[in-house]
Write a protein that holds these residues in place. Structure first.
Motif, PDB file in Angstrom:
ATOM      1  N   ASP A  35       0.840  -1.196   0.000  1.00 39.98           N
ATOM      2  CA  ASP A  35       0.000   0.000   0.000  1.00 39.98           C
ATOM      3  C   ASP A  35       0.879   1.251   0.000  1.00 39.98           C
ATOM      4  N   ASP A  36       0.884   1.986  -1.103  1.00 39.31           N
ATOM      5  CA  ASP A  36       1.648   3.243  -1.182  1.00 39.31           C
ATOM      6  C   ASP A  36       3.153   3.036  -1.368  1.00 39.31           C
ATOM      7  N   HIS A  37       3.538   1.964  -1.996  1.00 35.33           N
ATOM      8  CA  HIS A  37       4.976   1.705  -2.204  1.00 35.33           C
ATOM      9  C   HIS A  37       5.440   2.349  -3.515  1.00 35.33           C
ATOM     10  N   GLY A 122      -5.159  -9.865   4.105  1.00 31.15           N
ATOM     11  CA  GLY A 122      -4.538  -8.565   4.341  1.00 31.15           C
ATOM     12  C   GLY A 122      -5.478  -7.397   4.152  1.00 31.15           C
ATOM     13  N   LYS A 123      -4.954  -6.297   3.605  1.00 34.19           N
ATOM     14  CA  LYS A 123      -5.777  -5.089   3.490  1.00 34.19           C
ATOM     15  C   LYS A 123      -6.798  -5.230   2.365  1.00 34.19           C
ATOM     16  N   TRP A 124      -8.008  -4.917   2.669  1.00 31.59           N
ATOM     17  CA  TRP A 124      -9.120  -5.063   1.716  1.00 31.59           C
ATOM     18  C   TRP A 124      -9.693  -3.687   1.394  1.00 31.59           C
ATOM     19  N   HIS A 125     -10.175  -2.978   2.433  1.00 29.60           N
ATOM     20  CA  HIS A 125     -10.542  -1.565   2.330  1.00 29.60           C
ATOM     21  C   HIS A 125     -11.676  -1.254   1.350  1.00 29.60           C
ATOM     22  N   LEU A 126     -12.527  -2.282   1.075  1.00 26.86           N
ATOM     23  CA  LEU A 126     -13.605  -2.023   0.119  1.00 26.86           C
ATOM     24  C   LEU A 126     -14.970  -1.971   0.792  1.00 26.86           C
ATOM     25  N   MET A 239       3.042  17.756   7.898  1.00 27.75           N
ATOM     26  CA  MET A 239       2.866  16.466   8.576  1.00 27.75           C
ATOM     27  C   MET A 239       2.574  16.682  10.059  1.00 27.75           C
ATOM     28  N   PHE A 240       1.836  15.745  10.629  1.00 30.10           N
ATOM     29  CA  PHE A 240       1.559  15.824  12.067  1.00 30.10           C
ATOM     30  C   PHE A 240       2.839  15.538  12.863  1.00 30.10           C
ATOM     31  N   LEU A 241       3.119  16.362  13.839  1.00 27.75           N
ATOM     32  CA  LEU A 241       4.289  16.114  14.690  1.00 27.75           C
ATOM     33  C   LEU A 241       4.095  14.855  15.531  1.00 27.75           C
ATOM     34  N   ASP A 351      -0.772  -0.561  -4.595  1.00 30.79           N
ATOM     35  CA  ASP A 351      -2.061  -0.039  -5.078  1.00 30.79           C
ATOM     36  C   ASP A 351      -1.913   1.262  -5.871  1.00 30.79           C
ATOM     37  N   GLN A 352      -0.876   1.985  -5.614  1.00 32.09           N
ATOM     38  CA  GLN A 352      -0.484   3.148  -6.434  1.00 32.09           C
ATOM     39  C   GLN A 352       0.924   3.553  -6.018  1.00 32.09           C
ATOM     40  N   GLY A 353       1.391   4.643  -6.616  1.00 35.33           N
ATOM     41  CA  GLY A 353       2.693   5.170  -6.200  1.00 35.33           C
ATOM     42  C   GLY A 353       2.551   6.083  -5.001  1.00 35.33           C
ATOM     43  N   PHE A 362       4.007  14.329   0.375  1.00 36.35           N
ATOM     44  CA  PHE A 362       3.786  12.909   0.623  1.00 36.35           C
ATOM     45  C   PHE A 362       2.383  12.631   0.029  1.00 36.35           C
ATOM     46  N   ASP A 363       1.856  11.426   0.202  1.00 35.82           N
ATOM     47  CA  ASP A 363       0.566  10.996  -0.378  1.00 35.82           C
ATOM     48  C   ASP A 363       0.637  10.818  -1.908  1.00 35.82           C
ATOM     49  N   LYS A 364      -0.533  10.798  -2.558  1.00 38.95           N
ATOM     50  CA  LYS A 364      -0.623  10.314  -3.956  1.00 38.95           C
ATOM     51  C   LYS A 364      -1.656  11.150  -4.724  1.00 38.95           C
ATOM     52  N   ARG A 365      -2.624  10.557  -5.393  1.00 46.21           N
ATOM     53  CA  ARG A 365      -3.802  11.190  -5.991  1.00 46.21           C
ATOM     54  C   ARG A 365      -3.565  11.910  -7.319  1.00 46.21           C
ATOM     55  N   PHE A 366      -2.544  12.780  -7.378  1.00 45.30           N
ATOM     56  CA  PHE A 366      -2.276  13.521  -8.616  1.00 45.30           C
ATOM     57  C   PHE A 366      -1.842  12.580  -9.735  1.00 45.30           C
ATOM     58  N   GLY A 446     -12.825  14.008   2.110  1.00 50.68           N
ATOM     59  CA  GLY A 446     -11.646  13.151   2.231  1.00 50.68           C
ATOM     60  C   GLY A 446     -10.403  13.962   2.590  1.00 50.68           C
ATOM     61  N   TRP A 447      -9.250  13.388   2.302  1.00 52.52           N
ATOM     62  CA  TRP A 447      -7.979  13.963   2.710  1.00 52.52           C
ATOM     63  C   TRP A 447      -7.252  14.608   1.537  1.00 52.52           C
ATOM     64  N   HIS A 448      -6.433  15.577   1.853  1.00 54.00           N
ATOM     65  CA  HIS A 448      -5.407  16.137   0.953  1.00 54.00           C
ATOM     66  C   HIS A 448      -5.891  17.067  -0.154  1.00 54.00           C
TER      67      HIS A 448
HETATM   68  C1  SGN Z   1      -5.618   8.040   5.692  1.00 45.90           C
HETATM   69  C2  SGN Z   1      -4.411   8.983   5.716  1.00 45.90           C
HETATM   70  C3  SGN Z   1      -4.340   9.829   4.469  1.00 45.90           C
HETATM   71  C4  SGN Z   1      -4.455   8.954   3.241  1.00 45.90           C
HETATM   72  C5  SGN Z   1      -5.725   8.145   3.326  1.00 45.90           C
HETATM   73  C6  SGN Z   1      -6.001   7.275   2.144  1.00 45.90           C
HETATM   74  N1  SGN Z   1      -4.492   9.861   6.864  1.00 45.90           N
HETATM   75  O1  SGN Z   1      -6.806   8.741   5.843  1.00 45.90           O
HETATM   76  O2  SGN Z   1      -3.115  10.527   4.467  1.00 45.90           O
HETATM   77  O3  SGN Z   1      -4.438   9.732   2.073  1.00 45.90           O
HETATM   78  O4  SGN Z   1      -5.635   7.317   4.467  1.00 45.90           O
HETATM   79  O5  SGN Z   1      -4.970   6.363   1.917  1.00 45.90           O
HETATM   80  S1  SGN Z   1      -4.063   9.338   8.311  1.00 45.90           S
HETATM   81  O6  SGN Z   1      -3.721  10.510   9.108  1.00 45.90           O
HETATM   82  O7  SGN Z   1      -5.200   8.645   8.893  1.00 45.90           O
HETATM   83  O8  SGN Z   1      -2.912   8.451   8.209  1.00 45.90           O
HETATM   84  S2  SGN Z   1      -5.317   5.116   1.053  1.00 45.90           S
HETATM   85  O9  SGN Z   1      -4.037   4.468   0.680  1.00 45.90           O
HETATM   86  O10 SGN Z   1      -6.124   4.226   1.885  1.00 45.90           O
HETATM   87  O11 SGN Z   1      -6.026   5.597  -0.118  1.00 45.90           O
END
Ligand code: SGN
Ligand code: CA
Length: 521
Positions: A35-37, A122-126, A239-241, A351-353, A362-366, A446-448
């Protein structure tokens, strides 16, 4: 009469045996997805940051794709595309908030119907329960790095240990207990290296003292881009400290980071400590508390603080990858030790870059290269020659058709990708795609806060349209500008290339049955 019965019996047996031996020839499949590699953190891809000898083994003994892309760079959508072989607008998972409709046709279901034993670990997330699997054991939601909650048909329970080890052990147990008369297809999906990047206790400090090179585009000022870049919230500064840097709440004045949530809430995010038991926490804190104390004393500001955060980010992100690599090694060893290596297709992907400080993020999406790219390595000694690198554009849309093809199952017409089987076995492809279509939807919830956008990437150019609360185009020449720093959408010298690429983009939207968003010009 007796001889007729005897003859029929022999005939039945022959047919049965020949069916059986045909079945036995079908390859097993192990699909490992992290995830996110980012490719930048895999040594086969030339990483300057880390060595990943086990993941590299798949490349050395098989094929490495240099242009493998995701069609929508975020977790749940990527997974839904993998299963269905269809774009997000058709499989219904546009962003991380939607529930996957498990009644859909998926490649695991088709494999299962054809006699494969299928499993998902493992991770499913659906959000919905997995369908199409004989065995499934999945993390709940994003899952926890330590002692994760594992859900299966019988309920849910925490399993003691580090998440990557827990998933690997469950996968190996599933292989051990499989029906030996059936071919198998196993999806092993790691949580790591997802945020908040918690390494295994044994790897704490593995990168301590190492200085990671600051990416060339770290100080990108986004000056040639649309406002989508500046309006997003995924800079390392933010980023969160606590959650990301793992500092002690008492060592910081207050939580200043927005963390990508859009605003600084000041709320301490320290809950990850509760995943650990007392013994784990003792070792964890013995390591991180000294970093926290150093932070308090050093009183860093401005770019010094920013670069310190980058170094901290890399230490933890890469720390989690050490375990992913180890997991891949365990699976490869298992195949060797059980005589399965030759007849098993093994895939490593993510799952993506992810951004490792490129563009300050950091993160992805674009749709920019770092998050559009998915690492993809594949080994199948029977058909794939080792040490191959391929430059064809392949997509996560192609996994389902590829596996069905290997299993001898007709690929449903509704699937939108292509089988990579001929490509990887060196057979001449009469035609292969020359461009790819992308569409990202998660905005503004959502985030970002990456704005909605769609686009096209050819081997040379990339055209992106940001839309919804914005109407802005970007165009990059990847040959002259591989880092995508100069948006040349308004450069008259590129007018003809832009028009050609735009026509191709609209063609792809029609081909893939996406809603054609009102064109701006
Ligand atoms: C969490 C992360 C985000 C991340 C999403 C989606 N925040 O919400 O930074 O973009 O997952 O990631 S966190 O503070 O909770 O770590 S994804 O890989 O599942 O799409
Ligand atoms: Ca992800």
């Amino acid at each position: 009469m007796r001889s007729i019965i005897y003859f029929s019996l022999i005939l039945c047996c022959t047919v049965f045996i020949s069916c059986e031996s045909k079945l036995a020839k079908r390859p097993n499949i192990i699909f490992i997805m992290s995830d996110d590699h980012s490719e930048a953190a895999i040594s086969a891809y030339g990483s300057k940051l880390i060595s990943t000898p086990n993941i590299d083994r798949i490349a050395n003994e098989g094929v490495q794709f240099n242009n493998s892309f995701v069609t929508n760079s975020i977790c749940a959508p990527s997974r839904a595309v993998l299963l269905t072989g269809k774009y997000s607008h058709l499989n219904g998972v546009l962003d991380n908030n939607q529930v996957f409709d498990g009644d859909q046709e998926t490649f695991p279901k088709l494999l299962q119907e054809a006699g494969y034993e299928t499993s998902m670990i493992g991770k499913w997330h659906l959000k919905s329960e997995p369908t199409g699997f004989d065995n499934w054991k999945v993390l709940k939601g994003q899952g926890e790095y330590y002692n994760p909650l594992i859900v299966d048909e019988s309920g849910e329970k925490n399993i003691l240990g580090y998440v990557t080890d827990v998933i690997t052990d469950l996968a190996i147990k599933t292989l051990d207990n499989r029906d030996q008369d059936k071919p198998f297809a196993m999806l092993m999906h790691h949580k790591a290296p997802h945020r908040n990047w918690m390494p295994n206790l044994k790897n704490l400090g593995a990168f301590k003292g190492k200085t990671f090179p600051i990416p060339e585009t770290f100080y990108d000022d986004y000056s040639s881009r649309s406002s989508a870049a500046t309006d997003s919230d995924m800079r390392i500064d933010n980023m969160f400290l606590t959650w990301d840097m793992k500092l002690r709440p008492e060592d910081i004045d207050k939580e200043t980071g927005t963390g990508g949530s859009g605003k600084a809430s000041g709320i301490i995010r320290d809950s990850y400590r509760e995943w650990m038991n007392i013994d784990q926490r003792y070792i964890w804190e013995a390591y991180y508390d000294s970093i926290s104390a150093d932070y308090r004393e050093s009183n860093l500001k401005g770019n010094e603080l920013l670069e310190w955060k980058f170094q901290r980010y890399m230490e933890d992100y890469l720390g989690t990858i050490l375990s992913v690599d180890e997991s891949v090694g365990k699976i490869l060893d298992y195949l060797d030790n059980n005589g399965l290596a030759d007849n098993t297709i093994i895939v490593y992907t993510s799952d993506q870059g992810f951004y490792l400080g490129e563009h300050g993020w950091f993160d992805k999406r674009f749709m920019y290269e770092e998050s559009l790219s998915m690492p993809l390595l594949m080994r199948y000694p029977k058909e794939i020659k080792g040490q191959q690198e391929l430059d064809e554009i392949v997509l996560n849309l192609d996994f389902a058709p590829t596996f069905l093809d290997y299993a001898g199952i007709k690929v449903p017409k509704s699937m939108q990708g292509y089988s990579m089987r001929n490509l990887v076995s060196g057979k001449k492809q009469s035609k292969w795609r020359e461009s790819m279509y992308y569409h990202y939807f998660e905005f503004p919830h959502g985030w970002h806060f990456v704005k909605k956008h769609y686009g096209i990437r050819t081997d040379r150019y990339k055209l992106i349209h940001f839309y919804d609360d914005i109407d802005a185009w970007e165009f990059y020449d990847l040959k002259n500008d591989p880092n995508e720093i100069n948006n040349i959408y308004n450069d008259p010298n590129y007018k003809s290339e832009i028009n050609t690429t735009k026509r191709e983009l609209y063609k792809l939207q029609v081909e893939f049955k996406d809603t054609v968003i009102e064109k701006t010009d």
